[in-house]
Design a protein around this motif. Structure first.
Motif, short mmCIF file in Angstrom:
data_model
loop_
_atom_site.label_atom_id
_atom_site.label_comp_id
_atom_site.label_asym_id
_atom_site.label_seq_id
_atom_site.Cartn_x
_atom_site.Cartn_y
_atom_site.Cartn_z
N PRO A 19 -8.40 -19.01 -3.47
CA PRO A 19 -8.75 -20.44 -3.49
C PRO A 19 -8.03 -21.21 -2.38
O PRO A 19 -6.96 -20.81 -1.92
CB PRO A 19 -8.27 -20.93 -4.85
N PHE A 20 -8.62 -22.31 -1.98
CA PHE A 20 -8.07 -23.18 -0.95
C PHE A 20 -7.30 -24.34 -1.56
O PHE A 20 -7.63 -24.80 -2.66
CB PHE A 20 -9.22 -23.80 -0.12
N PHE A 21 -6.31 -24.84 -0.85
CA PHE A 21 -5.76 -26.17 -1.06
C PHE A 21 -6.39 -27.05 0.02
O PHE A 21 -6.45 -26.65 1.19
CB PHE A 21 -4.24 -26.19 -0.90
N ASN A 22 -6.88 -28.22 -0.36
CA ASN A 22 -7.54 -29.14 0.56
C ASN A 22 -6.99 -30.55 0.37
O ASN A 22 -6.67 -30.95 -0.75
CB ASN A 22 -9.04 -29.18 0.30
N LEU A 23 -6.92 -31.30 1.46
CA LEU A 23 -6.57 -32.71 1.39
C LEU A 23 -7.10 -33.40 2.63
O LEU A 23 -7.54 -32.75 3.58
CB LEU A 23 -5.06 -32.92 1.28
N THR A 24 -7.08 -34.72 2.61
CA THR A 24 -7.49 -35.52 3.76
C THR A 24 -6.32 -36.40 4.15
O THR A 24 -5.57 -36.88 3.30
CB THR A 24 -8.70 -36.41 3.40
N ILE A 25 -6.15 -36.60 5.47
CA ILE A 25 -5.10 -37.48 5.95
C ILE A 25 -5.72 -38.58 6.79
O ILE A 25 -6.83 -38.44 7.31
CB ILE A 25 -4.02 -36.73 6.76
N HIS A 26 -5.00 -39.67 6.90
CA HIS A 26 -5.41 -40.81 7.72
C HIS A 26 -4.24 -41.22 8.58
O HIS A 26 -3.09 -41.26 8.13
CB HIS A 26 -5.82 -41.99 6.83
N PHE A 27 -4.53 -41.51 9.85
CA PHE A 27 -3.55 -42.11 10.75
C PHE A 27 -4.30 -42.90 11.79
O PHE A 27 -5.54 -42.85 11.86
CB PHE A 27 -2.63 -41.05 11.39
N GLU A 28 -3.59 -43.66 12.58
CA GLU A 28 -4.20 -44.45 13.63
C GLU A 28 -3.77 -43.91 14.99
O GLU A 28 -2.64 -43.46 15.15
CB GLU A 28 -3.82 -45.91 13.48
N SER A 29 -4.71 -43.95 15.94
CA SER A 29 -4.41 -43.44 17.27
C SER A 29 -5.37 -44.04 18.29
O SER A 29 -6.55 -44.23 17.99
CB SER A 29 -4.54 -41.92 17.30
N ASP A 30 -4.86 -44.33 19.47
CA ASP A 30 -5.70 -44.78 20.58
C ASP A 30 -6.23 -43.62 21.40
O ASP A 30 -7.01 -43.81 22.32
CB ASP A 30 -4.89 -45.70 21.51
N LYS A 31 -5.79 -42.40 21.08
CA LYS A 31 -6.22 -41.23 21.84
C LYS A 31 -7.70 -40.94 21.60
O LYS A 31 -8.21 -41.12 20.49
CB LYS A 31 -5.42 -39.99 21.44
N LEU A 65 -1.85 -39.69 2.90
CA LEU A 65 -2.39 -38.42 2.43
C LEU A 65 -3.13 -38.61 1.12
O LEU A 65 -2.69 -39.38 0.26
CB LEU A 65 -1.26 -37.40 2.19
N SER A 66 -4.22 -37.88 0.95
CA SER A 66 -4.92 -37.86 -0.32
C SER A 66 -4.19 -36.92 -1.27
O SER A 66 -3.23 -36.25 -0.89
CB SER A 66 -6.36 -37.36 -0.13
N SER A 67 -4.69 -36.84 -2.47
CA SER A 67 -4.22 -35.80 -3.40
C SER A 67 -4.64 -34.45 -2.85
O SER A 67 -5.57 -34.35 -2.04
CB SER A 67 -4.85 -36.00 -4.77
N VAL A 68 -3.98 -33.39 -3.31
CA VAL A 68 -4.34 -32.03 -2.93
C VAL A 68 -5.25 -31.47 -4.01
O VAL A 68 -4.99 -31.62 -5.20
CB VAL A 68 -3.09 -31.14 -2.78
N TYR A 69 -6.33 -30.85 -3.56
CA TYR A 69 -7.30 -30.26 -4.49
C TYR A 69 -7.40 -28.77 -4.23
O TYR A 69 -7.37 -28.33 -3.08
CB TYR A 69 -8.69 -30.89 -4.29
N GLU A 70 -7.51 -28.00 -5.30
CA GLU A 70 -7.72 -26.57 -5.18
C GLU A 70 -9.20 -26.30 -5.38
O GLU A 70 -9.81 -26.77 -6.34
CB GLU A 70 -6.91 -25.80 -6.22
N THR A 71 -9.80 -25.55 -4.44
CA THR A 71 -11.21 -25.21 -4.52
C THR A 71 -11.40 -23.73 -4.26
O THR A 71 -10.63 -23.11 -3.52
CB THR A 71 -12.05 -26.01 -3.50
N GLU A 72 -12.42 -23.18 -4.87
CA GLU A 72 -12.75 -21.77 -4.67
C GLU A 72 -13.31 -21.57 -3.26
O GLU A 72 -13.92 -22.48 -2.69
CB GLU A 72 -13.76 -21.31 -5.71
N ALA A 73 -13.14 -20.39 -2.72
CA ALA A 73 -13.77 -20.03 -1.44
C ALA A 73 -15.28 -20.01 -1.65
O ALA A 73 -15.78 -19.55 -2.67
CB ALA A 73 -13.27 -18.67 -0.98
#
Length: 69
Positions: free
Chosen positions: A49-61, A34-42
């Protein structure tokens, strides 16, 4: 195994909705980074305001199957 990166954000019950999404994704795809969580305005509308983050995982799907999950 292919890498998957997803952007997650919420401006309604932010903490609860993001925690729920992460829990569901982890149960379906396993280990995630998981990345850090960032707060951003709409942008483009008036709203809390939004909380936003990016995640990474691996999948064969295929992408379509991941999107349906």
């Amino acid at each position: 195994m292919p890498s998957v990166y997803l952007s997650i954000g919420s401006n309604i019950e932010r903490e609860e909705n993001i925690r729920s999404a992460l829990k569901t994704l982890q149960s379906r795809f396993g280990k995630m980074a998981l990345s850090s969580v960032y707060e951003t305005e709409a942008v483009g509308f008036d709203g809390p305001p939004f909380f936003n983050l990016t995640i990474h995982f691996e999948s064969d799907k295929p992408v379509r199957d991941i999107a349906k999950s």
